[in-house]
Design a protein around this motif. Structure first.
Motif, PDB file in Angstrom:
ATOM      1  N   GLY A  49     -10.172 -20.857   2.937  1.00 30.48           N
ATOM      2  CA  GLY A  49      -9.669 -22.317   2.791  1.00 30.48           C
ATOM      3  C   GLY A  49     -10.888 -23.225   3.687  1.00 30.48           C
ATOM      4  O   GLY A  49     -11.648 -22.649   4.339  1.00 30.48           O
ATOM      5  N   PRO A  50     -10.981 -24.358   3.108  1.00 31.65           N
ATOM      6  CA  PRO A  50     -11.820 -25.429   3.704  1.00 31.65           C
ATOM      7  C   PRO A  50     -11.715 -25.428   5.255  1.00 31.65           C
ATOM      8  O   PRO A  50     -10.740 -25.394   5.757  1.00 31.65           O
ATOM      9  CB  PRO A  50     -11.598 -26.739   3.036  1.00 31.65           C
ATOM     10  CG  PRO A  50     -10.580 -26.305   1.881  1.00 31.65           C
ATOM     11  CD  PRO A  50     -10.029 -24.997   2.038  1.00 31.65           C
ATOM     12  N   ALA A  51     -13.041 -25.740   5.838  1.00 33.43           N
ATOM     13  CA  ALA A  51     -13.035 -25.821   7.340  1.00 33.43           C
ATOM     14  C   ALA A  51     -13.431 -27.093   7.749  1.00 33.43           C
ATOM     15  O   ALA A  51     -14.574 -27.500   7.021  1.00 33.43           O
ATOM     16  CB  ALA A  51     -13.726 -24.661   7.938  1.00 33.43           C
ATOM     17  N   LEU A  52     -12.952 -27.998   8.617  1.00 33.96           N
ATOM     18  CA  LEU A  52     -13.649 -29.275   9.057  1.00 33.96           C
ATOM     19  C   LEU A  52     -15.086 -28.935   9.595  1.00 33.96           C
ATOM     20  O   LEU A  52     -14.992 -28.183  10.568  1.00 33.96           O
ATOM     21  CB  LEU A  52     -12.669 -29.819   9.934  1.00 33.96           C
ATOM     22  CG  LEU A  52     -13.110 -31.327  10.509  1.00 33.96           C
ATOM     23  CD1 LEU A  52     -13.055 -32.303   9.471  1.00 33.96           C
ATOM     24  CD2 LEU A  52     -12.084 -31.811  11.578  1.00 33.96           C
ATOM     25  N   LEU A  53     -15.868 -29.805   9.047  1.00 34.51           N
ATOM     26  CA  LEU A  53     -17.371 -29.458   9.580  1.00 34.51           C
ATOM     27  C   LEU A  53     -17.882 -30.637  10.404  1.00 34.51           C
ATOM     28  O   LEU A  53     -18.286 -30.447  11.376  1.00 34.51           O
ATOM     29  CB  LEU A  53     -18.200 -29.411   8.437  1.00 34.51           C
ATOM     30  CG  LEU A  53     -19.758 -29.255   8.601  1.00 34.51           C
ATOM     31  CD1 LEU A  53     -19.613 -27.921   8.896  1.00 34.51           C
ATOM     32  CD2 LEU A  53     -20.285 -29.365   6.870  1.00 34.51           C
ATOM     33  N   ILE A  54     -17.443 -31.836   9.950  1.00 33.74           N
ATOM     34  CA  ILE A  54     -17.897 -33.260  10.881  1.00 33.74           C
ATOM     35  C   ILE A  54     -17.232 -34.436  10.141  1.00 33.74           C
ATOM     36  O   ILE A  54     -16.969 -34.314   9.016  1.00 33.74           O
ATOM     37  CB  ILE A  54     -19.332 -33.515  10.659  1.00 33.74           C
ATOM     38  CG1 ILE A  54     -19.980 -34.666  11.565  1.00 33.74           C
ATOM     39  CG2 ILE A  54     -19.957 -33.269   9.294  1.00 33.74           C
ATOM     40  CD1 ILE A  54     -21.615 -34.460  11.562  1.00 33.74           C
ATOM     41  N   ALA A  55     -16.957 -35.261  10.932  1.00 29.90           N
ATOM     42  CA  ALA A  55     -16.337 -36.459  10.282  1.00 29.90           C
ATOM     43  C   ALA A  55     -16.534 -37.744  11.148  1.00 29.90           C
ATOM     44  O   ALA A  55     -17.384 -37.743  12.336  1.00 29.90           O
ATOM     45  CB  ALA A  55     -14.587 -36.333  10.663  1.00 29.90           C
ATOM     46  N   ILE A  56     -16.561 -39.172  10.321  1.00 30.00           N
ATOM     47  CA  ILE A  56     -16.978 -40.142  10.745  1.00 30.00           C
ATOM     48  C   ILE A  56     -16.094 -41.190  10.737  1.00 30.00           C
ATOM     49  O   ILE A  56     -15.167 -41.206   9.644  1.00 30.00           O
ATOM     50  CB  ILE A  56     -18.252 -40.514  10.147  1.00 30.00           C
ATOM     51  CG1 ILE A  56     -19.344 -41.542  10.847  1.00 30.00           C
ATOM     52  CG2 ILE A  56     -18.027 -40.915   8.675  1.00 30.00           C
ATOM     53  CD1 ILE A  56     -20.507 -41.888  10.442  1.00 30.00           C
ATOM     54  N   ARG A  57     -16.103 -42.244  11.413  1.00 30.52           N
ATOM     55  CA  ARG A  57     -15.350 -43.618  11.214  1.00 30.52           C
ATOM     56  C   ARG A  57     -16.190 -44.634  10.925  1.00 30.52           C
ATOM     57  O   ARG A  57     -17.439 -44.534  10.955  1.00 30.52           O
ATOM     58  CB  ARG A  57     -14.740 -43.859  12.837  1.00 30.52           C
ATOM     59  CG  ARG A  57     -13.864 -42.526  13.043  1.00 30.52           C
ATOM     60  CD  ARG A  57     -12.259 -42.705  12.769  1.00 30.52           C
ATOM     61  NE  ARG A  57     -11.690 -41.512  13.528  1.00 30.52           N
ATOM     62  CZ  ARG A  57     -11.136 -41.371  14.621  1.00 30.52           C
ATOM     63  NH1 ARG A  57     -10.951 -42.548  15.475  1.00 30.52           N
ATOM     64  NH2 ARG A  57     -10.592 -40.261  14.921  1.00 30.52           N
ATOM     65  N   PRO A  58     -15.681 -45.551  10.130  1.00 28.52           N
ATOM     66  CA  PRO A  58     -16.507 -46.641   9.578  1.00 28.52           C
ATOM     67  C   PRO A  58     -17.194 -47.772  10.783  1.00 28.52           C
ATOM     68  O   PRO A  58     -18.003 -48.535  10.156  1.00 28.52           O
ATOM     69  CB  PRO A  58     -15.788 -47.193   8.642  1.00 28.52           C
ATOM     70  CG  PRO A  58     -14.429 -47.054   9.279  1.00 28.52           C
ATOM     71  CD  PRO A  58     -14.252 -45.712   9.890  1.00 28.52           C
ATOM     72  N   ASP A  59     -17.019 -47.593  12.167  1.00 31.19           N
ATOM     73  CA  ASP A  59     -17.539 -48.229  12.871  1.00 31.19           C
ATOM     74  C   ASP A  59     -18.992 -47.846  13.297  1.00 31.19           C
ATOM     75  O   ASP A  59     -19.519 -48.337  14.014  1.00 31.19           O
ATOM     76  CB  ASP A  59     -16.541 -48.418  13.940  1.00 31.19           C
ATOM     77  CG  ASP A  59     -16.104 -47.278  14.620  1.00 31.19           C
ATOM     78  OD1 ASP A  59     -15.831 -47.243  15.665  1.00 31.19           O
ATOM     79  OD2 ASP A  59     -16.307 -46.092  14.004  1.00 31.19           O
ATOM     80  N   VAL A  60     -19.346 -46.579  12.877  1.00 29.55           N
ATOM     81  CA  VAL A  60     -20.719 -46.056  12.974  1.00 29.55           C
ATOM     82  C   VAL A  60     -21.480 -45.871  11.690  1.00 29.55           C
ATOM     83  O   VAL A  60     -20.971 -45.703  10.822  1.00 29.55           O
ATOM     84  CB  VAL A  60     -20.592 -44.849  13.937  1.00 29.55           C
ATOM     85  CG1 VAL A  60     -19.971 -45.091  15.249  1.00 29.55           C
ATOM     86  CG2 VAL A  60     -19.951 -43.643  13.320  1.00 29.55           C
ATOM     87  N   SER A  61     -22.719 -45.705  12.018  1.00 24.94           N
ATOM     88  CA  SER A  61     -23.683 -45.567  10.525  1.00 24.94           C
ATOM     89  C   SER A  61     -24.112 -44.177  10.701  1.00 24.94           C
ATOM     90  O   SER A  61     -24.532 -43.689   9.495  1.00 24.94           O
ATOM     91  CB  SER A  61     -24.785 -46.539  10.668  1.00 24.94           C
ATOM     92  OG  SER A  61     -25.570 -46.395  11.641  1.00 24.94           O
ATOM     93  N   GLU A  62     -24.094 -43.360  11.640  1.00 25.47           N
ATOM     94  CA  GLU A  62     -24.475 -42.023  11.610  1.00 25.47           C
ATOM     95  C   GLU A  62     -23.904 -41.279  12.658  1.00 25.47           C
ATOM     96  O   GLU A  62     -23.629 -41.595  13.678  1.00 25.47           O
ATOM     97  CB  GLU A  62     -26.025 -42.154  11.828  1.00 25.47           C
ATOM     98  CG  GLU A  62     -26.668 -40.700  11.780  1.00 25.47           C
ATOM     99  CD  GLU A  62     -28.349 -40.719  11.702  1.00 25.47           C
ATOM    100  OE1 GLU A  62     -29.014 -41.104  10.932  1.00 25.47           O
ATOM    101  OE2 GLU A  62     -28.780 -40.538  12.681  1.00 25.47           O
ATOM    102  N   LYS A  63     -23.686 -39.802  12.404  1.00 26.08           N
ATOM    103  CA  LYS A  63     -23.218 -38.846  13.221  1.00 26.08           C
ATOM    104  C   LYS A  63     -23.846 -37.639  12.939  1.00 26.08           C
ATOM    105  O   LYS A  63     -23.870 -37.338  12.034  1.00 26.08           O
ATOM    106  CB  LYS A  63     -21.566 -38.724  13.254  1.00 26.08           C
ATOM    107  CG  LYS A  63     -21.182 -37.926  14.352  1.00 26.08           C
ATOM    108  CD  LYS A  63     -19.615 -37.949  14.221  1.00 26.08           C
ATOM    109  CE  LYS A  63     -18.709 -36.941  15.170  1.00 26.08           C
ATOM    110  NZ  LYS A  63     -17.554 -37.002  14.908  1.00 26.08           N
ATOM    111  N   LYS A  64     -24.177 -36.997  14.257  1.00 25.53           N
ATOM    112  CA  LYS A  64     -24.917 -35.790  14.112  1.00 25.53           C
ATOM    113  C   LYS A  64     -24.017 -34.587  14.941  1.00 25.53           C
ATOM    114  O   LYS A  64     -23.548 -35.043  15.839  1.00 25.53           O
ATOM    115  CB  LYS A  64     -26.087 -35.839  14.735  1.00 25.53           C
ATOM    116  CG  LYS A  64     -27.593 -36.692  13.880  1.00 25.53           C
ATOM    117  CD  LYS A  64     -28.745 -36.546  14.647  1.00 25.53           C
ATOM    118  CE  LYS A  64     -29.488 -37.472  13.713  1.00 25.53           C
ATOM    119  NZ  LYS A  64     -31.093 -37.447  14.309  1.00 25.53           N
TER     120      LYS A  64
END
Lengths: 112, 111
Positions: free
Chosen positions: B43-58
């Motif tokens: 099944g799919p596994a969560l890799l990374i997520a972002i909220r709209p208040d930031v422009s980049e996430k590593k």
């Protein structure tokens, strides 16, 4: 290791049969979901539940129903299986509205 | 308005390359944008997520870039490895439970 367990990896059913897909999670998650996955279409939401005995329709509920009698178990029911319900079915759970999902490994259902 | 459009459908890169997968959405009520990684038979596994208040996430070699005004977001995989070969799904959630998934991108990283 926390997990979502789907009872069958592969199922073959005949047209018109009533089909039960079972899903159990051991994470005490409130929310549970059923998606179907088809090539080129991604994952489409069938039904979801945010509490025991509660259910909400997703984007493609026609031909399906669900049951959630216990917090850890969420069942998908195909009342009268049809060939267009041949697909990969994925169960998922989550702990809140803005958290990711934990998916099971899927059940590949073939209706002949 | 509920769709999430993902491109490309498939992608082949050399080991060490930087594959980029793009997604676009229309519903401004979306406020959570996860990416999932799926290997065959899993099944799919969560890799990374972002909220709209930031422009980049590593996170490690994975980076999400988010452009709120354009309603677009993308996944970059730095120094890609053959083990990154998988199907990647972008998704968006309207602050509720109905996460909408893109159609998926099949990535193959050549050794």
């Amino acid at each position: 290791d926390v997990k979502v367990t789907q009872s069958s990896r592969y199922l073959v059913k005949r047209t018109g049969e009533k089909v039960f897909l079972e899903c159990v999670q051991d994470m005490d998650h409130e929310n549970m979901f059923w998606y179907r996955q088809d090539p080129g279409l991604g994952l489409r939401l069938i039904y979801f539940s945010y509490d025991v005995k509660m259910k909400e329709k997703g984007d493609i509920p026609e031909g399906y129903s669900v049951s959630r009698e216990k917090k850890e178990r969420f069942s998908l029911i195909l009342e009268s299986a049809s060939t267009n319900q041949t697909s990969m079915y994925l169960c998922a759970s989550s702990t809140g509205q803005l958290y990711g999902y934990t998916f099971g490994s899927g059940t590949r259902l073939t209706v002949v | 308005q509920q769709q999430v459009k993902q491109s490309p459908q498939s992608l082949i890169v050399q080991k060490g390359g930087i594959p980029i997968i793009n997604c676009a959405y229309e519903n401004t009520a979306f406020d959570y944008f996860p990416w999932y990684q799926q290997f065959p038979g899993k099944g799919p596994a969560l890799l990374i997520a972002i909220r709209p208040d930031v422009s980049e996430k590593k996170e490690g070699r994975f980076t999400i870039s988010f452009n709120k005004s354009a309603k677009q977001f993308s996944l970059h995989i730095m120094d890609s490895q053959p083990g990154d070969s998988a199907t990647y799904f972008c998704a968006a959630s309207p602050g509720g439970f109905k996460t909408i998934f893109g159609a998926g991108t099949r990535l193959f990283v050549k050794a």
